[in-house]
Design a protein around this motif. Structure first.
Motif: not given
Lengths: 112, 114
Positions: B87-100
């Motif tokens: 399958a196709l695998y995606f990693c994602a990140v968000r900065d806890n102190g920034g945009s949600y």
């Protein structure tokens, strides 16, 4: 019992037309999103809507507009469709802002 | 600012062998990290997430990921690959102190050979 549903699944239309894609979630989530996935599978956030707060990706043309009649729905309206709008559009929801997301099955849009 | 990189467009592995799909990230504050999987003609499905706590996170379908703060990595792993994991695998990140709103990687296509 679909958690996030989108209609239609496929949409083929002519350039210049106006179209809408509907999204509904039955998870009771507070936040909803629209993404565009291009032919290379790259995912781009278009909009996010949480408690009447709309966050817009500045790179999205103003021909695209989200409309949320209530917390369970976030529809996407597109004016004056262009060839480059051809893509798969995904709706998603999360319990709250920034939490893990549940995606709909996608709407495959082809502009001729 | 937040960003995420998946350095491999494609990973090939034989069935029964361990698999690793790589992800590195950059954030100003503390990261929230996610892995999603996309099967052909389907929407993305959530696999696992790291917010805080143990560096080794266990998720769906036998997948796990290890958070490494010093290397700013969050690699996805599975001890024994199945053909159905292709399958196709995606990693994602968000900065806890920034945009949600998270930033997604470009995706890694995993191909498991019988």
């Amino acid at each position: 019992d679909t958690a996030v549903s989108q209609t239609p699944k496929y949409l083929v239309t002519q350039m210049g037309n106006d179209k809408s894609i509907k999204c509904e979630q039955n998870l009771g989530h507070d936040t909803m999103y629209w993404y565009k996935q291009d032919s290379k599978k790259f995912l781009k956030i278009m909009f996010s809507y949480n408690n009447k707060e709309l966050i817009i990706n500045e790179t999205v043309p103003n021909r695209f507009s989200p409309k949320s009649p209530d917390k369970a729905h976030l529809n996407l309206h597109i004016n004056s469709l262009e060839l480059g709008d051809s893509a798969v559009y995904f709706c998603a929801s999360s319990q709250d802002r920034g939490q893990s997301q549940y995606f709909g099955p996608g709407t495959r849009l082809l502009v001729l | 600012a937040q960003s995420v990189a998946q350095p491999e467009d494609q990973v090939n592995v034989a069935e029964g062998n361990p698999l690793t799909v790589k992800c590195t990230y950059s954030v100003s504050g503390n990261p929230y990290l996610f892995w999603y999987v996309q099967y052909p003609n389907r929407g993305l499905q959530f696999l696992l997430k790291y917010i805080t706590g143990d560096n080794l996170v266990k998720g769906s379908y036998g997948f796990e990921a290890e958070f490494n703060k010093s290397q700013t990595s969050f690699h996805l792993k599975k001890p024994s690959a199945l053909v159905s994991d292709s399958a196709l695998y995606f990693c994602a990140v968000r900065d806890n102190g920034g945009s949600y709103i998270p930033t997604f990687g470009r995706g890694t296509s995993l191909i498991v050979h019988p």
